[in-house]
Design a protein around this motif. Structure first.
Motif, short mmCIF file in Angstrom:
data_model
loop_
_atom_site.label_atom_id
_atom_site.label_comp_id
_atom_site.label_asym_id
_atom_site.label_seq_id
_atom_site.Cartn_x
_atom_site.Cartn_y
_atom_site.Cartn_z
N MET A 1 -17.56 -3.63 0.46
CA MET A 1 -16.30 -3.02 0.77
C MET A 1 -15.22 -3.58 -0.16
SD MET A 1 -14.54 -2.83 4.47
CE MET A 1 -13.28 -1.67 4.76
N LYS A 2 -14.37 -2.70 -0.67
CA LYS A 2 -13.33 -3.10 -1.60
C LYS A 2 -12.16 -3.75 -0.86
CE LYS A 2 -13.93 0.18 -5.33
NZ LYS A 2 -13.23 1.17 -6.16
N THR A 3 -11.54 -4.70 -1.55
CA THR A 3 -10.32 -5.30 -1.00
C THR A 3 -9.16 -4.34 -1.24
OG1 THR A 3 -9.68 -6.39 -3.04
CG2 THR A 3 -11.17 -7.61 -1.58
N LEU A 4 -8.05 -4.59 -0.59
CA LEU A 4 -6.87 -3.77 -0.80
C LEU A 4 -6.40 -3.85 -2.25
CD1 LEU A 4 -4.84 -4.42 2.47
CD2 LEU A 4 -6.16 -2.39 1.87
N GLU A 6 -8.28 -4.31 -4.89
CA GLU A 6 -9.19 -3.51 -5.69
C GLU A 6 -8.90 -2.02 -5.54
OE1 GLU A 6 -13.11 -6.43 -5.70
OE2 GLU A 6 -12.80 -5.05 -4.03
N GLU A 7 -8.60 -1.61 -4.32
CA GLU A 7 -8.26 -0.20 -4.09
C GLU A 7 -6.97 0.17 -4.82
OE1 GLU A 7 -8.40 1.32 -0.08
OE2 GLU A 7 -10.00 -0.08 0.43
N LEU A 8 -5.99 -0.69 -4.76
CA LEU A 8 -4.72 -0.43 -5.44
C LEU A 8 -4.92 -0.37 -6.95
CD1 LEU A 8 -1.68 -0.04 -5.35
CD2 LEU A 8 -1.43 -2.53 -5.38
N ALA A 9 -5.65 -1.31 -7.50
CA ALA A 9 -5.92 -1.31 -8.94
C ALA A 9 -6.66 -0.03 -9.33
CB ALA A 9 -6.74 -2.54 -9.33
N GLY A 10 -7.57 0.43 -8.49
CA GLY A 10 -8.30 1.66 -8.76
C GLY A 10 -7.40 2.89 -8.76
N LYS A 11 -6.31 2.83 -8.03
CA LYS A 11 -5.37 3.96 -7.99
C LYS A 11 -4.32 3.85 -9.10
CE LYS A 11 -6.05 4.92 -3.16
NZ LYS A 11 -5.47 5.11 -1.85
N VAL A 12 -3.96 2.64 -9.48
CA VAL A 12 -2.93 2.43 -10.48
C VAL A 12 -3.46 2.68 -11.90
CG1 VAL A 12 -1.49 0.64 -11.54
CG2 VAL A 12 -1.57 0.87 -9.07
N MET A 13 -4.67 2.25 -12.17
CA MET A 13 -5.21 2.36 -13.52
C MET A 13 -5.22 3.79 -14.06
SD MET A 13 -5.71 -0.35 -15.10
CE MET A 13 -6.06 -2.06 -14.98
N GLU A 31 -9.49 -3.63 -14.97
CA GLU A 31 -9.24 -3.29 -13.56
C GLU A 31 -9.53 -4.45 -12.62
OE1 GLU A 31 -10.63 -0.06 -10.22
OE2 GLU A 31 -10.72 0.53 -12.32
N ALA A 32 -10.64 -5.12 -12.80
CA ALA A 32 -10.99 -6.25 -11.93
C ALA A 32 -10.02 -7.41 -12.12
CB ALA A 32 -12.41 -6.72 -12.21
N LYS A 33 -9.58 -7.61 -13.36
CA LYS A 33 -8.63 -8.69 -13.63
C LYS A 33 -7.29 -8.40 -12.97
CE LYS A 33 -7.62 -11.68 -17.53
NZ LYS A 33 -7.73 -11.88 -18.96
N LEU A 34 -6.87 -7.13 -12.99
CA LEU A 34 -5.64 -6.74 -12.31
C LEU A 34 -5.77 -6.95 -10.81
CD1 LEU A 34 -2.83 -5.40 -12.34
CD2 LEU A 34 -3.99 -3.21 -12.18
N ALA A 35 -6.88 -6.52 -10.25
CA ALA A 35 -7.10 -6.64 -8.80
C ALA A 35 -7.13 -8.09 -8.35
CB ALA A 35 -8.40 -5.94 -8.41
N SER A 36 -7.62 -8.97 -9.20
CA SER A 36 -7.72 -10.38 -8.82
C SER A 36 -6.43 -11.16 -9.08
CB SER A 36 -8.88 -11.04 -9.57
OG SER A 36 -8.57 -11.13 -10.95
N GLY A 37 -5.47 -10.51 -9.74
CA GLY A 37 -4.20 -11.18 -10.02
C GLY A 37 -4.27 -12.11 -11.22
#
Length: 58
Positions: A1-4, A6-13, A31-37
């Motif tokens: 399950m994706k974290t919030l 990861e979901e946000l990064a998936g929508k922003v990219m 994308e993963a680097k963005l999601a992880s901060g």
């Protein structure tokens, strides 16, 4: 399950790619680097410079 994040990064990219701020290959790469901060100012600058250079060459 994706974290919030990861979901946000998936929508922003896709929006960043659509606006010409990211190249599609960079969006996938970061994308993963963005999601992880873990994105740094240097990452953002490199990505923006690459996207701008490609736009100028078109």
């Amino acid at each position: 399950m994706k974290t919030l994040s990861e979901e946000l990064a998936g929508k922003v990219m896709p929006v960043l790619v659509e606006q010409g701020l990211f190249l599609p290959e960079d969006a996938q790469r970061y994308e993963a680097k963005l999601a992880s901060g873990k994105m740094k100012a240097e990452d953002w600058r490199l990505i923006a410079e690459k996207a701008a250079a490609k736009e100028v060459s078109l």
